[in-house]
Design an enzyme around this catalytic site. Structure first.
Site, PDB file in Angstrom:
ATOM      1  CB  CYS A  60       1.748  -1.147  -6.680  1.00  0.00           C
ATOM      2  SG  CYS A  60       2.192  -0.860  -4.955  1.00  0.00           S
ATOM      3  CB  ALA A  63       4.386  -4.158  -3.534  1.00  0.00           C
ATOM      4  NE  ARG A  94       8.822 -10.397  -0.484  1.00  0.00           N
ATOM      5  CZ  ARG A  94      10.135 -10.221  -0.513  1.00  0.00           C
ATOM      6  NH1 ARG A  94      10.717  -9.419   0.344  1.00  0.00           N
ATOM      7  NH2 ARG A  94      10.873 -10.835  -1.412  1.00  0.00           N
ATOM      8  CG  HIS A 192      11.995  -5.528  -8.113  1.00  0.00           C
ATOM      9  ND1 HIS A 192      11.523  -6.449  -9.008  1.00  0.00           N
ATOM     10  CD2 HIS A 192      11.350  -5.769  -6.953  1.00  0.00           C
ATOM     11  CE1 HIS A 192      10.629  -7.230  -8.411  1.00  0.00           C
ATOM     12  NE2 HIS A 192      10.511  -6.830  -7.166  1.00  0.00           N
TER      13      HIS A 192
HETATM   14  S1  SF4 Z   1      -0.342  -0.174  -2.145  1.00  0.00           S
HETATM   15 FE1  SF4 Z   1      -0.200   2.059  -1.895  1.00  0.00          FE
HETATM   16  S2  SF4 Z   1       1.392   2.658  -3.340  1.00  0.00           S
HETATM   17 FE2  SF4 Z   1       0.710   0.616  -3.956  1.00  0.00          FE
HETATM   18  S3  SF4 Z   1      -0.913   0.972  -5.498  1.00  0.00           S
HETATM   19 FE3  SF4 Z   1      -1.905   0.762  -3.493  1.00  0.00          FE
HETATM   20  S4  SF4 Z   1      -2.087   2.901  -2.798  1.00  0.00           S
HETATM   21 FE4  SF4 Z   1      -0.561   2.916  -4.407  1.00  0.00          FE
END
Ligand code: SF4
Length: 540
Positions: A60, A63, A94, A192
């Site tokens: 996502c 991330a 990471r 990014h």
């Molecule tokens: S990791 Fe957190 S911010 Fe990313 S999609 Fe999942 S709930 Fe949403």
């Protein structure tokens, strides 16, 4: 040696044959053959919404923003505003290496989170965010705090930017926020872009008092020091006589970003994640940028030569040549030893937004053949080259990502080269703002697939049976259960570095071990090939 399929179109038909018509139609646009050098490259569909339920590799926006671009800085407290999952699952997963340095500041081992609960969702989380910033400040006294939104934050309307502003005034340190809710855009890529915008707005060029000593000043953009890659690049640059002002953002500090506008050249490793900062710094400060690649010994040598050519200093050019010659002695020795065992073997790479391209160099150095490659979240320019930029349409899913309007800085804009100098250097092979993308030169028999999914991965493995498959942790054990070694190109299977000359040597040895191990021949129990020795019969 593996069978090498020759007809990509037939294989593509097979990949999508069992999909519902609408899905098949959409996937077909993201699968195409590679091209020969100099041939026109067809358009590939990329950076579009993931098909629900298809089992994508993607992550996502949070991330991409926190995990990738800003997370690797060692002295910024990166505070996740959200329920605990996002911060927990991205905690130390990471492998951005850090060295605390003389100041001893290194927050990488921590995961900071506001740990939102139902109460915060109902009544809002700003109060909790303020308290978390204060607590982090009192405990660690960081120079900067960066806040990252997760999915619910945007939905409930917490104003994280207002909180950042008031807390910055109260505490007197840099505090900035990133609206990188996971549902924005279609992948890590939007994150990014958001990180690039915020670091440009709040940090880059905010210190004009510190003078940067040294000659041939460069920044390294899009290098995250996975497994120590940036350490190896730093070693080489220092040996050659370059002054590295800032790395974005492996093993970096907030101060590195503040003075980054002192560099005379920006070099871009990962084009996808940091091209925005490269462009903005050129517009604002007049620093040109070039694409480099330190993955592969030959690629490293080429990048160093290009960087030296830019500075037009004979002493530097000679020193770079001497370093390359010296470093290649050890590299060539290992290649000679290993190549007979790897020559003709085959590889596929489906990773992120740059490595599926960069690592092709290392495989070629081992005389291995690339059967297919693709990215999770790259855009058309990463596949087809930057010349397609004017033709890329931003679709409805990515339109909510802010495009900053950057103007030349009235006092600090200083073009490093004149137009004529740039043109002359261009003729000498210093390709400013140039990136040819992944597809060119892959050859017609190679498959290029964007946003590959689980089903297509399995099908590809059945058809091509490559000697090695490169992807991530989610694919690792599925692929290996099919009898094919998987090299993780995100975390390097806890190995590395793989950048630069010493990194290339590490890579050759690791790949040799992986493609030549006998373990894959032992997957079938002996009685599976000979048939059962004793068979019981059920007697009623
Ligand atoms: S990791 Fe957190 S911010 Fe990313 S999609 Fe999942 S709930 Fe949403």
């Amino acid at each position: 040696m593996s069978t090498k399929p020759t007809n990509v179109e037939e294989i593509k038909k097979e990949l999508i044959a069992k999909m519902p018509t609408k899905v098949a139609r959409k996937r077909a646009k993201s699968i195409l053959p590679g091209t020969e050098m100099g041939e026109p490259i067809p358009e590939i569909q990329s950076n579009v919404r993931t098909i629900p339920g298809i089992i994508t590799q993607r992550g996502c926006t949070y991330a991409g923003c926190k995990g990738v671009v800003l997370g690797p800085s060692r002295d910024i407290v990166n505070l996740t505003h959200g329920p605990i999952g996002c911060g927990f699952y991205s905690w130390l997963t990471r492998r951005n290496q850090t060295e605390a340095g003389p100041d001893g500041e290194n927050f990488i081992p921590y995961s900071f989170s506001t740990d939102m609960t139902e109460h915060d969702i109902v009544f809002g989380g700003e109060k909790k965010l303020r308290a978390a910033i204060k607590e982090a400040y009192d405990t660690f006294h960081p120079k900067a705090i960066s806040i990252f939104s997760t999915c619910p934050v945007g939905l409930i309307g917490d104003d994280i930017h207002a909180v950042a502003r008031t807390m910055q005034e109260e505490l007197g340190i840099t505090i900035f926020a990133n609206s990188c809710e996971g549902y924005k855009g279609v992948s890590q890529s939007a994150g990014h872009h958001i990180a690039n915008n915020q670091i440009m707005k709040h940090v880059i060029g905010t210190d004009d008092d510190t003078k940067i000593e040294g000659k041939f000043k460069v920044n390294m953009l899009g290098e995250y020091n996975i497994g120590g890659d940036a350490f190896e690049i730093e070693r080489i640059l220092e040996k050659c006589g370059f002054t590295l002002v800032a790395t974005f953002s492996g093993n970096s500090t907030v101060q590195d970003f503040r003075v980054a506008h002192n560099a005379d050249l920006n070099t871009v490793m990962c084009h996808r994640s940091l091209n925005y900062v490269a462009e903005m710094m050129e517009t604002k400060f007049g620093i040109p940028w070039i694409k480099v690649n330190f993955i592969g010994a030959e690629a490293s040598a080429k990048s160093l030569r290009r960087m030296a050519a830019y500075f037009e200093d004979q002493e530097l050019i000679d020193r770079v040549e001497a370093v390359i010659a010296e470093e290649l002695v050890a590299v060539n020795k290992v290649v000679e030893e290993i190549k007979p065992r790897t020559a003709g073997k085959t590889a596929m790479l489906f990773v992120g937004g740059s490595r599926a391209h960069h690592y092709q160099e290392l495989f070629k150095e081992l005389d291995m053949k690339i059967l297919g490659a693709g990215y999770e979240f790259a855009h058309r320019d990463d596949y087809e080259g930057r010349h397609v930029l004017p033709n890329i349409k931003v679709d409805a899913d990515s339109r909510n990502i802010e495009e900053l309007e950057i103007l030349p800085d009235p006092e600090r804009y200083k073009p490093r080269k004149t137009e004529a100098e740039m043109a002359r250097l261009n003729e000498k092979g210093v390709d400013f703002k140039g990136y040819e993308g992944m597809i060119e030169g892959m050859g017609k028999n190679a498959m290029v697939i964007d946003d590959i999914n689980h089903y297509e991965t399995e099908k590809l493995l059945e058809i091509y049976k490559p000697d090695i498959f490169c992807a991530g942790i989610k694919e690792k054990f599925i692929v290996q259960k099919m009898g094919i070694p998987l090299k993780q190109l995100h975390n390097y299977d806890m190995g590395g570095p793989y950048a630069g000359f010493n990194g290339a040597i590490n890579w050759y040895r690791d790949i040799d071990r992986m493609v030549n191990t006998k373990v894959w021949a032992l997957i079938k129990a002996p009685w599976q090939s000979t048939g059962p020795e004793l068979e019981a019969t059920y007697v009623a």
